[in-house]
Design a protein around this motif. Structure first.
Motif, PDB file in Angstrom:
ATOM      1  N   UNK A  83      57.795  -8.414 -35.855  1.00  0.00           N
ATOM      2  CA  UNK A  83      57.898  -7.209 -36.692  1.00  0.00           C
ATOM      3  C   UNK A  83      59.253  -6.524 -36.516  1.00  0.00           C
ATOM      4  N   UNK A  84      59.715  -6.444 -35.299  1.00  0.00           N
ATOM      5  CA  UNK A  84      60.971  -5.753 -35.002  1.00  0.00           C
ATOM      6  C   UNK A  84      62.154  -6.331 -35.756  1.00  0.00           C
ATOM      7  N   UNK A  85      62.045  -7.598 -36.195  1.00  0.00           N
ATOM      8  CA  UNK A  85      63.196  -8.233 -36.844  1.00  0.00           C
ATOM      9  C   UNK A  85      63.064  -8.321 -38.368  1.00  0.00           C
ATOM     10  N   UNK A  86      62.037  -7.674 -38.943  1.00  0.00           N
ATOM     11  CA  UNK A  86      61.895  -7.736 -40.402  1.00  0.00           C
ATOM     12  C   UNK A  86      62.922  -6.821 -41.064  1.00  0.00           C
ATOM     13  N   UNK A  87      63.499  -7.298 -42.166  1.00  0.00           N
ATOM     14  CA  UNK A  87      64.481  -6.477 -42.867  1.00  0.00           C
ATOM     15  C   UNK A  87      63.764  -5.590 -43.888  1.00  0.00           C
ATOM     16  N   UNK A  88      64.184  -4.338 -44.062  1.00  0.00           N
ATOM     17  CA  UNK A  88      63.528  -3.440 -45.024  1.00  0.00           C
ATOM     18  C   UNK A  88      63.581  -3.959 -46.459  1.00  0.00           C
ATOM     19  N   UNK A  89      64.512  -4.874 -46.735  1.00  0.00           N
ATOM     20  CA  UNK A  89      64.578  -5.404 -48.113  1.00  0.00           C
ATOM     21  C   UNK A  89      63.692  -6.653 -48.252  1.00  0.00           C
ATOM     22  N   UNK A  90      62.941  -6.953 -47.202  1.00  0.00           N
ATOM     23  CA  UNK A  90      62.184  -8.206 -47.184  1.00  0.00           C
ATOM     24  C   UNK A  90      60.930  -8.200 -48.036  1.00  0.00           C
ATOM     25  N   UNK A  91      60.532  -9.422 -48.429  1.00  0.00           N
ATOM     26  CA  UNK A  91      59.280  -9.622 -49.176  1.00  0.00           C
ATOM     27  C   UNK A  91      58.338 -10.349 -48.218  1.00  0.00           C
ATOM     28  N   UNK A  92      57.147  -9.773 -48.045  1.00  0.00           N
ATOM     29  CA  UNK A  92      56.282 -10.202 -46.941  1.00  0.00           C
ATOM     30  C   UNK A  92      54.884 -10.583 -47.434  1.00  0.00           C
ATOM     31  N   UNK A  93      54.358 -11.693 -46.888  1.00  0.00           N
ATOM     32  CA  UNK A  93      52.997 -12.146 -47.216  1.00  0.00           C
ATOM     33  C   UNK A  93      52.194 -12.328 -45.943  1.00  0.00           C
ATOM     34  N   UNK A  94      50.917 -11.896 -45.966  1.00  0.00           N
ATOM     35  CA  UNK A  94      50.008 -12.293 -44.888  1.00  0.00           C
ATOM     36  C   UNK A  94      48.838 -13.059 -45.500  1.00  0.00           C
ATOM     37  N   UNK A  95      48.515 -14.191 -44.896  1.00  0.00           N
ATOM     38  CA  UNK A  95      47.348 -14.970 -45.322  1.00  0.00           C
ATOM     39  C   UNK A  95      46.194 -14.631 -44.379  1.00  0.00           C
ATOM     40  N   UNK A  96      45.055 -14.207 -44.956  1.00  0.00           N
ATOM     41  CA  UNK A  96      43.885 -13.841 -44.149  1.00  0.00           C
ATOM     42  C   UNK A  96      44.099 -12.566 -43.354  1.00  0.00           C
TER      43      UNK A  96
ATOM     44  N   UNK B 141      58.418  -5.778 -50.711  1.00  0.00           N
ATOM     45  CA  UNK B 141      57.216  -6.320 -51.363  1.00  0.00           C
ATOM     46  C   UNK B 141      56.217  -6.725 -50.292  1.00  0.00           C
ATOM     47  N   UNK B 142      54.947  -6.399 -50.512  1.00  0.00           N
ATOM     48  CA  UNK B 142      53.893  -6.746 -49.548  1.00  0.00           C
ATOM     49  C   UNK B 142      52.751  -7.419 -50.284  1.00  0.00           C
ATOM     50  N   UNK B 143      52.268  -8.541 -49.737  1.00  0.00           N
ATOM     51  CA  UNK B 143      51.161  -9.247 -50.376  1.00  0.00           C
ATOM     52  C   UNK B 143      50.195  -9.765 -49.325  1.00  0.00           C
ATOM     53  N   UNK B 144      48.930  -9.932 -49.724  1.00  0.00           N
ATOM     54  CA  UNK B 144      47.930 -10.522 -48.836  1.00  0.00           C
ATOM     55  C   UNK B 144      47.052 -11.466 -49.643  1.00  0.00           C
ATOM     56  N   UNK B 145      46.785 -12.651 -49.098  1.00  0.00           N
ATOM     57  CA  UNK B 145      45.894 -13.614 -49.759  1.00  0.00           C
ATOM     58  C   UNK B 145      44.719 -13.890 -48.838  1.00  0.00           C
ATOM     59  N   UNK B 146      43.516 -13.923 -49.407  1.00  0.00           N
ATOM     60  CA  UNK B 146      42.343 -14.251 -48.601  1.00  0.00           C
ATOM     61  C   UNK B 146      41.267 -14.806 -49.517  1.00  0.00           C
ATOM     62  N   UNK B 147      40.452 -15.718 -48.980  1.00  0.00           N
ATOM     63  CA  UNK B 147      39.360 -16.267 -49.793  1.00  0.00           C
ATOM     64  C   UNK B 147      38.178 -15.300 -49.864  1.00  0.00           C
ATOM     65  N   UNK B 148      38.134 -14.323 -48.982  1.00  0.00           N
ATOM     66  CA  UNK B 148      36.969 -13.431 -48.932  1.00  0.00           C
ATOM     67  C   UNK B 148      37.284 -12.061 -49.532  1.00  0.00           C
ATOM     68  N   UNK B 149      36.505 -11.704 -50.564  1.00  0.00           N
ATOM     69  CA  UNK B 149      36.677 -10.382 -51.193  1.00  0.00           C
ATOM     70  C   UNK B 149      36.365  -9.272 -50.176  1.00  0.00           C
ATOM     71  N   UNK B 150      35.319  -9.458 -49.377  1.00  0.00           N
ATOM     72  CA  UNK B 150      34.937  -8.429 -48.387  1.00  0.00           C
ATOM     73  C   UNK B 150      36.091  -8.185 -47.424  1.00  0.00           C
ATOM     74  N   UNK B 151      36.708  -9.264 -47.032  1.00  0.00           N
ATOM     75  CA  UNK B 151      37.807  -9.163 -46.090  1.00  0.00           C
ATOM     76  C   UNK B 151      38.988  -8.396 -46.714  1.00  0.00           C
ATOM     77  N   UNK B 152      39.303  -8.710 -47.976  1.00  0.00           N
ATOM     78  CA  UNK B 152      40.400  -8.018 -48.660  1.00  0.00           C
ATOM     79  C   UNK B 152      40.082  -6.531 -48.840  1.00  0.00           C
ATOM     80  N   UNK B 153      38.816  -6.231 -49.133  1.00  0.00           N
ATOM     81  CA  UNK B 153      38.428  -4.821 -49.291  1.00  0.00           C
ATOM     82  C   UNK B 153      38.648  -4.081 -47.975  1.00  0.00           C
ATOM     83  N   UNK B 154      38.314  -4.748 -46.879  1.00  0.00           N
ATOM     84  CA  UNK B 154      38.492  -4.127 -45.552  1.00  0.00           C
ATOM     85  C   UNK B 154      39.990  -3.905 -45.278  1.00  0.00           C
ATOM     86  N   UNK B 155      40.817  -4.869 -45.660  1.00  0.00           N
ATOM     87  CA  UNK B 155      42.270  -4.726 -45.476  1.00  0.00           C
ATOM     88  C   UNK B 155      42.775  -3.514 -46.259  1.00  0.00           C
TER      89      UNK B 155
END
Ligand SMILES: C[S@@+](CC[C@H](N)C(=O)[O-])C[C@H]1O[C@@H](n2cnc3c(N)ncnc32)[C@H](O)[C@@H]1O
Length: 310
Positions: free
Chosen positions: A136-149, A166-180
């Motif tokens: 995390x400490x090395x992420x650039x503020x202009x970065x585009x970021x994805x988390x899977x699950x 830009x921030x994105x998240x991909x997950x197969x579970x709707x419940x999990x995404x709602x919690x995120x």
């Protein structure tokens, strides 16, 4: 038991541990070992994580502890199966999907359990500290970021706090995404986050290639049948020089763990094989064991790797 750790007094971490112990006194020995084995650096990170978790469980702590206790029971049952057979109960995604991801109430319990484990299990504490310091400490503020699950959302929250482009998240579970989504909102993230119901094995659209500068995939590769293929897909989604944070446990039975990593080095080799150079690793044995003892006993070790597109 908490009296033995006066530094926890008046902290969110101390209050969370106190609430768990009041409900689950038999867990005292485990919590003592977990806290006792954390380095000062890990404890410092955990104090901040516990503050976030305390906000997230406000008004529903009993439900969250019930989810945690359910998760511990499930892991114990799967551990017995693993000891008897040497393998995880399921090896196909469709079984894990049916038993876990598609079961909304169970998924809710599971995410609650994982949320609390972030301040209760020494391997989760250790890996989270590694993530915050080395990635995390090395992420650039202009970065585009994805988390899977992204699940409980704490990893994605750390990235969102950096105000990335830009921030994105991909997950197969709707419940999990709602919690995120709830996690990010309750912790005060107002920037848009594109949370998408999506399997990491779905074919990539042309716009996905090279779309991100950083990707996180934590506690997901043990849930898929072909983790090397998932990493290769994520490699294609990264721009030149992009970085990936990968975390997966070895010898760690659970109902939805279908890919058995037997040594931390297997994960490191998989990351290299997908086209990354490895910048840093952290191997964190489960609470109560040293790494050498965990390897010998085939007990869980969380293996975390930071890689960069070669
Ligand atoms: C154990 S949770 C991980 C939560 C969090 N990242 C952590 O480190 O605690 C695993 C998540 O991966 C998701 N998942 C499993 N297989 C997946 C796949 N093929 N593609 C996308 N998400 C997947 C599950 O729905 C679940 O939300």
């Amino acid at each position: 038991m908490l009296e033995s750790f006066p530094e926890l007094e008046g902290t969110a971490w101390g209050r969370l541990l106190g609430a768990v112990l009041a409900d689950y006194p038999a867990h005292a020995d485990f919590i003592g070992k977990s806290f006792g084995s954390c380095s000062p650096a890990v404890r410092e990170t955990a104090l901040g994580t516990a503050e976030s978790i305390e906000r997230l469980v406000d008004g529903r702590i009993s439900e969250v502890i019930a989810g945690y206790r359910w998760m511990c029971g499930m892991v114990l049952e799967e551990e017995l199966h693993f000891r008897r057979t040497g393998s995880y109960r399921y090896s196909r995604f469709e079984d894990a999907n049916r038993e876990v991801y598609a079961n909304a109430p169970l998924m809710e319990q599971y995410m609650s359990g994982l949320l609390l484990s972030q301040v209760l299990w020494s391997n989760h504490l250790d890996v989270f500290d590694f993530y915050v310091r080395e990635f995390i400490g090395q992420l650039s503020p202009t970065g585009r970021h994805l988390e899977v699950g992204p699940g409980h959302g704490l990893f994605l929250y750390q990235a969102a706090k950096r105000g990335l482009k830009e921030l994105a998240g991909w997950d197969v579970s709707r419940t999990s995404l709602d919690r995120t989504a709830v996690c990010l909102k309750e912790l005060g993230i107002t920037a848009p986050v594109a949370l998408e119901e999506r399997n990491v094995f779905e074919p990539l659209a042309a716009g996905d290639r090279g779309r991100f500068d950083s990707i996180v995939i934590s506690e997901v590769l043990e849930h898929v049948e072909r983790p090397g293929e998932a990493l290769a897909t994520l490699h294609s989604c990264l721009a030149p020089g992009g970085r990936i944070f990968v975390n997966a446990p070895v010898n760690s039975p659970a109902l939805d763990h279908i890919y058995l990593f037997q040594e931390p080095e297997e994960l490191v080799e998989l990351v290299k094989g997908a086209g990354f150079s490895v910048e840093a690793t952290r191997f964190a044995p489960a609470t109560g064991r040293t790494e050498a003892k965990a390897r010998k006993a085939r007990a869980p070790i969380s293996a975390a790797v930071v890689g960069r597109v070669r």
